[in-house]
Scaffold this motif. Structure first.
Motif, PDB file in Angstrom:
ATOM      1  N   HIS A 159      47.735  63.490 -10.786  1.00 41.35           N
ATOM      2  CA  HIS A 159      48.198  64.847 -10.566  1.00 41.35           C
ATOM      3  C   HIS A 159      49.421  64.849  -9.640  1.00 41.35           C
ATOM      4  O   HIS A 159      50.415  64.187  -9.947  1.00 41.35           O
ATOM      5  CB  HIS A 159      47.075  65.737 -10.057  1.00 41.35           C
ATOM      6  CG  HIS A 159      47.307  67.191 -10.328  1.00 41.35           C
ATOM      7  ND1 HIS A 159      47.565  67.665 -11.586  1.00 41.35           N
ATOM      8  CD2 HIS A 159      47.343  68.276  -9.499  1.00 41.35           C
ATOM      9  CE1 HIS A 159      47.749  68.988 -11.531  1.00 41.35           C
ATOM     10  NE2 HIS A 159      47.634  69.375 -10.279  1.00 41.35           N
ATOM     11  N   ALA A 160      49.346  65.540  -8.508  1.00 33.87           N
ATOM     12  CA  ALA A 160      50.519  65.669  -7.635  1.00 33.87           C
ATOM     13  C   ALA A 160      50.526  64.684  -6.482  1.00 33.87           C
ATOM     14  O   ALA A 160      51.418  64.741  -5.629  1.00 33.87           O
ATOM     15  CB  ALA A 160      50.589  67.100  -7.088  1.00 33.87           C
ATOM     16  N   CYS A 161      49.560  63.778  -6.422  1.00 28.03           N
ATOM     17  CA  CYS A 161      49.389  62.895  -5.263  1.00 28.03           C
ATOM     18  C   CYS A 161      50.109  61.573  -5.475  1.00 28.03           C
ATOM     19  O   CYS A 161      49.813  60.843  -6.424  1.00 28.03           O
ATOM     20  CB  CYS A 161      47.901  62.650  -5.011  1.00 28.03           C
ATOM     21  SG  CYS A 161      47.582  61.633  -3.553  1.00 28.03           S
ATOM     22  N   VAL A 162      51.036  61.272  -4.578  1.00 29.38           N
ATOM     23  CA  VAL A 162      51.755  59.999  -4.636  1.00 29.38           C
ATOM     24  C   VAL A 162      51.823  59.391  -3.238  1.00 29.38           C
ATOM     25  O   VAL A 162      51.894  60.103  -2.234  1.00 29.38           O
ATOM     26  CB  VAL A 162      53.190  60.158  -5.195  1.00 29.38           C
ATOM     27  CG1 VAL A 162      53.168  60.641  -6.633  1.00 29.38           C
ATOM     28  CG2 VAL A 162      54.014  61.084  -4.324  1.00 29.38           C
ATOM     29  N   LEU A 163      51.797  58.080  -3.200  1.00 28.25           N
ATOM     30  CA  LEU A 163      52.062  57.309  -1.982  1.00 28.25           C
ATOM     31  C   LEU A 163      53.436  56.696  -2.126  1.00 28.25           C
ATOM     32  O   LEU A 163      53.715  55.996  -3.108  1.00 28.25           O
ATOM     33  CB  LEU A 163      51.017  56.216  -1.784  1.00 28.25           C
ATOM     34  CG  LEU A 163      51.303  55.230  -0.637  1.00 28.25           C
ATOM     35  CD1 LEU A 163      51.151  55.917   0.712  1.00 28.25           C
ATOM     36  CD2 LEU A 163      50.383  54.013  -0.732  1.00 28.25           C
ATOM     37  N   LEU A 164      54.306  56.946  -1.138  1.00 24.40           N
ATOM     38  CA  LEU A 164      55.625  56.336  -1.090  1.00 24.40           C
ATOM     39  C   LEU A 164      55.643  55.324   0.042  1.00 24.40           C
ATOM     40  O   LEU A 164      55.204  55.632   1.155  1.00 24.40           O
ATOM     41  CB  LEU A 164      56.700  57.404  -0.850  1.00 24.40           C
ATOM     42  CG  LEU A 164      56.765  58.540  -1.869  1.00 24.40           C
ATOM     43  CD1 LEU A 164      57.768  59.585  -1.413  1.00 24.40           C
ATOM     44  CD2 LEU A 164      57.135  58.012  -3.253  1.00 24.40           C
ATOM     45  N   GLU A 165      56.152  54.146  -0.245  1.00 22.88           N
ATOM     46  CA  GLU A 165      56.356  53.130   0.784  1.00 22.88           C
ATOM     47  C   GLU A 165      57.854  52.918   0.908  1.00 22.88           C
ATOM     48  O   GLU A 165      58.481  52.324   0.042  1.00 22.88           O
ATOM     49  CB  GLU A 165      55.621  51.851   0.401  1.00 22.88           C
ATOM     50  CG  GLU A 165      54.109  52.062   0.346  1.00 22.88           C
ATOM     51  CD  GLU A 165      53.362  50.863  -0.178  1.00 22.88           C
ATOM     52  OE1 GLU A 165      53.056  49.965   0.623  1.00 22.88           O
ATOM     53  OE2 GLU A 165      53.090  50.838  -1.400  1.00 22.88           O
ATOM     54  N   LEU A 166      58.429  53.415   2.012  1.00 24.64           N
ATOM     55  CA  LEU A 166      59.883  53.568   2.152  1.00 24.64           C
ATOM     56  C   LEU A 166      60.629  52.541   2.999  1.00 24.64           C
ATOM     57  O   LEU A 166      61.891  52.594   2.925  1.00 24.64           O
ATOM     58  CB  LEU A 166      60.178  54.971   2.722  1.00 24.64           C
ATOM     59  CG  LEU A 166      59.638  56.166   1.914  1.00 24.64           C
ATOM     60  CD1 LEU A 166      59.830  57.447   2.669  1.00 24.64           C
ATOM     61  CD2 LEU A 166      60.298  56.232   0.553  1.00 24.64           C
ATOM     62  N   PRO A 167      60.082  51.773   3.914  1.00 24.81           N
ATOM     63  CA  PRO A 167      58.735  51.207   3.919  1.00 24.81           C
ATOM     64  C   PRO A 167      57.658  52.038   4.614  1.00 24.81           C
ATOM     65  O   PRO A 167      56.484  51.680   4.545  1.00 24.81           O
ATOM     66  CB  PRO A 167      58.935  49.889   4.659  1.00 24.81           C
ATOM     67  CG  PRO A 167      60.006  50.193   5.641  1.00 24.81           C
ATOM     68  CD  PRO A 167      60.950  51.132   4.923  1.00 24.81           C
ATOM     69  N   GLN A 168      58.000  53.091   5.358  1.00 26.90           N
ATOM     70  CA  GLN A 168      56.950  53.921   5.951  1.00 26.90           C
ATOM     71  C   GLN A 168      56.030  54.430   4.839  1.00 26.90           C
ATOM     72  O   GLN A 168      56.469  54.695   3.718  1.00 26.90           O
ATOM     73  CB  GLN A 168      57.564  55.100   6.704  1.00 26.90           C
ATOM     74  CG  GLN A 168      58.448  54.721   7.865  1.00 26.90           C
ATOM     75  CD  GLN A 168      59.911  54.608   7.467  1.00 26.90           C
ATOM     76  OE1 GLN A 168      60.241  54.327   6.302  1.00 26.90           O
ATOM     77  NE2 GLN A 168      60.804  54.836   8.410  1.00 26.90           N
ATOM     78  N   ARG A 169      54.770  54.567   5.192  1.00 30.28           N
ATOM     79  CA  ARG A 169      53.757  54.957   4.201  1.00 30.28           C
ATOM     80  C   ARG A 169      53.565  56.472   4.261  1.00 30.28           C
ATOM     81  O   ARG A 169      53.035  57.006   5.244  1.00 30.28           O
ATOM     82  CB  ARG A 169      52.452  54.215   4.467  1.00 30.28           C
ATOM     83  CG  ARG A 169      52.583  52.722   4.161  1.00 30.28           C
ATOM     84  CD  ARG A 169      51.411  51.916   4.661  1.00 30.28           C
ATOM     85  NE  ARG A 169      50.140  52.263   4.041  1.00 30.28           N
ATOM     86  CZ  ARG A 169      49.755  51.841   2.833  1.00 30.28           C
ATOM     87  NH1 ARG A 169      50.558  51.076   2.108  1.00 30.28           N
ATOM     88  NH2 ARG A 169      48.568  52.178   2.359  1.00 30.28           N
ATOM     89  N   VAL A 170      54.022  57.130   3.203  1.00 26.27           N
ATOM     90  CA  VAL A 170      54.029  58.593   3.135  1.00 26.27           C
ATOM     91  C   VAL A 170      53.162  59.021   1.959  1.00 26.27           C
ATOM     92  O   VAL A 170      53.446  58.667   0.806  1.00 26.27           O
ATOM     93  CB  VAL A 170      55.463  59.136   2.966  1.00 26.27           C
ATOM     94  CG1 VAL A 170      55.438  60.667   2.923  1.00 26.27           C
ATOM     95  CG2 VAL A 170      56.376  58.618   4.066  1.00 26.27           C
ATOM     96  N   LEU A 171      52.138  59.806   2.228  1.00 29.45           N
ATOM     97  CA  LEU A 171      51.265  60.338   1.183  1.00 29.45           C
ATOM     98  C   LEU A 171      51.559  61.815   0.996  1.00 29.45           C
ATOM     99  O   LEU A 171      51.632  62.565   1.972  1.00 29.45           O
ATOM    100  CB  LEU A 171      49.794  60.143   1.561  1.00 29.45           C
ATOM    101  CG  LEU A 171      48.773  60.543   0.484  1.00 29.45           C
ATOM    102  CD1 LEU A 171      48.844  59.590  -0.706  1.00 29.45           C
ATOM    103  CD2 LEU A 171      47.365  60.580   1.057  1.00 29.45           C
ATOM    104  N   ILE A 172      51.719  62.225  -0.256  1.00 32.38           N
ATOM    105  CA  ILE A 172      52.027  63.626  -0.569  1.00 32.38           C
ATOM    106  C   ILE A 172      50.921  64.218  -1.428  1.00 32.38           C
ATOM    107  O   ILE A 172      50.480  63.613  -2.405  1.00 32.38           O
ATOM    108  CB  ILE A 172      53.374  63.746  -1.302  1.00 32.38           C
ATOM    109  CG1 ILE A 172      54.484  63.022  -0.538  1.00 32.38           C
ATOM    110  CG2 ILE A 172      53.735  65.221  -1.506  1.00 32.38           C
ATOM    111  CD1 ILE A 172      55.828  63.043  -1.242  1.00 32.38           C
ATOM    112  N   ASP A 173      50.447  65.379  -1.029  1.00 35.87           N
ATOM    113  CA  ASP A 173      49.506  66.208  -1.791  1.00 35.87           C
ATOM    114  C   ASP A 173      48.215  65.496  -2.206  1.00 35.87           C
ATOM    115  O   ASP A 173      47.926  65.319  -3.410  1.00 35.87           O
ATOM    116  CB  ASP A 173      50.198  66.817  -3.010  1.00 35.87           C
ATOM    117  CG  ASP A 173      50.994  68.053  -2.647  1.00 35.87           C
ATOM    118  OD1 ASP A 173      50.996  68.435  -1.457  1.00 35.87           O
ATOM    119  OD2 ASP A 173      51.622  68.658  -3.539  1.00 35.87           O
TER     120      ASP A 173
END
Length: 210
Positions: free
Chosen positions: A8-22
Motif C-alpha cells: 500500500h502506501a508504506c515504504v522504507l527509504l534508506e538514504l542512508p538514514q532509515r525513513v519509514l513513511i505511512d
C-alpha cells in the motif's frame, strides 16, 4: 538509495538514514524494523497510520522522530511527535524534508468530511504525495505514484506521473485493487509514462536499489 515497499502506501527509504513513511493498516512487515531515524505520516486514515503497530515499532527505534499532519495529532496524543504542514522545511537526522501539497486529501465524495494530507519531498529528490496528486515545484528524482484508491482514477495517476516526470516512479497505494487490477494499473503507468521515466514495480518487502 534503497527502497523497500511493505504494501500500500508504506515504504522504507534508506538514504542512508532509515525513513519509514505511512505505516498503515493495509501494510505488512514494517512492525519488525529497527534502527529507524524518521517516521513520516501523511495523514491519519487507517490505511496510512496504524497507531498500535507504530507504538510497537517505536519501542525498537526510540530515537526515531515522528512527523505528521495536523489532523493526525489527536490519534497520536501522548506520543512525542512533530507536527508539520505544507510549506514547512525541516531538517531531521540529516534528512531535508519539504512538506508539499495543498494540505487537503483528494476528494472521495463532497458529502464526506475533509481530511488533511501532507506530501513529503525528501532531500529534494524523493516524493511521497500521500492521498493527493498535488503538483510540486522543481524536479523529482523518485516519485512514489499512487496506483489506485477511492479518491482517484488511474487516468489521474498517469497525468500526475507525466506532470512530475521523475527519473523513476514506484507505484504504491494499490492494496484496495484486486491483483489483476494492480497489474493493469502498473502496466498502464509504465506504458504511458513520459519519456525518460522508468516505472519500477517493487516486490513486497524486497529491497530495491534506485
Amino acid at each position: 538509495m534503497r527502497l523497500t515497499h511493505y504494501g500500500h502506501a508504506c515504504v522504507l527509504l534508506e538514504l542512508p538514514q532509515r525513513v519509514l513513511i505511512d505505516p498503515g493498516g493495509y501494510s505488512i512487515g514494517f512492525e519488525h524494523l529497527t534502527g529507524l531515524d524518521l517516521v513520516l505520516i501523511t495523514h491519519s486514515h487507517a490505511d496510512h497510520l496504524d497507531v498500535d503497530r507504530l507504538r510497537y515499532l517505536l519501542e525498537s527505534s526510540p530515537q526515531a522522530t515522528v512527523v505528521h499532519s495536523p489532523g493526525a495529532a489527536h490519534v497520536l496524543a501522548g506520543m512525542n511527535t512533530t507536527v508539520a504542514e505544507p510549506g514547512d522545511e525541516l531538517s531531521i537526522a540529516g534528512v531535508g524534508i519539504t512538506v508539499t501539497g495543498s494540505g487537503v486529501h483528494a476528494c472521495i465524495h463532497p458529502d464526506l468530511a475533509v481530511s488533511d494530507n501532507n506530501g513529503y519531498l525528501l532531500n529534494g529528490a524523493v516524493l511521497h504525495p500521500g492521498d493527493a496528486l498535488d503538483p510540486v515545484d522543481g524536479p523529482v528524482d523518485v516519485l512514489l505514484v499512487p496506483a489506485g484508491g477511492p479518491w482517484m482514477k488511474i487516468r489521474e495517476g498517469i497525468d500526475y506521473l507525466r506532470a512530475v516526470s521523475p527519473r523513476v516512479a514506484v507505484p504504491i497505494h494499490q492494496a484496495g485493487l484486486a491483483p489483476v487490477h494492480q497489474r493493469l494499473h502498473q502496466q498502464l503507468l509504465a506504458n504511458l509514462a513520459p519519456r525518460g521515466t522508468k516505472v519500477v514495480v517493487v516486490d513486497h518487502a524486497v529491497p530495491q536499489e534506485l
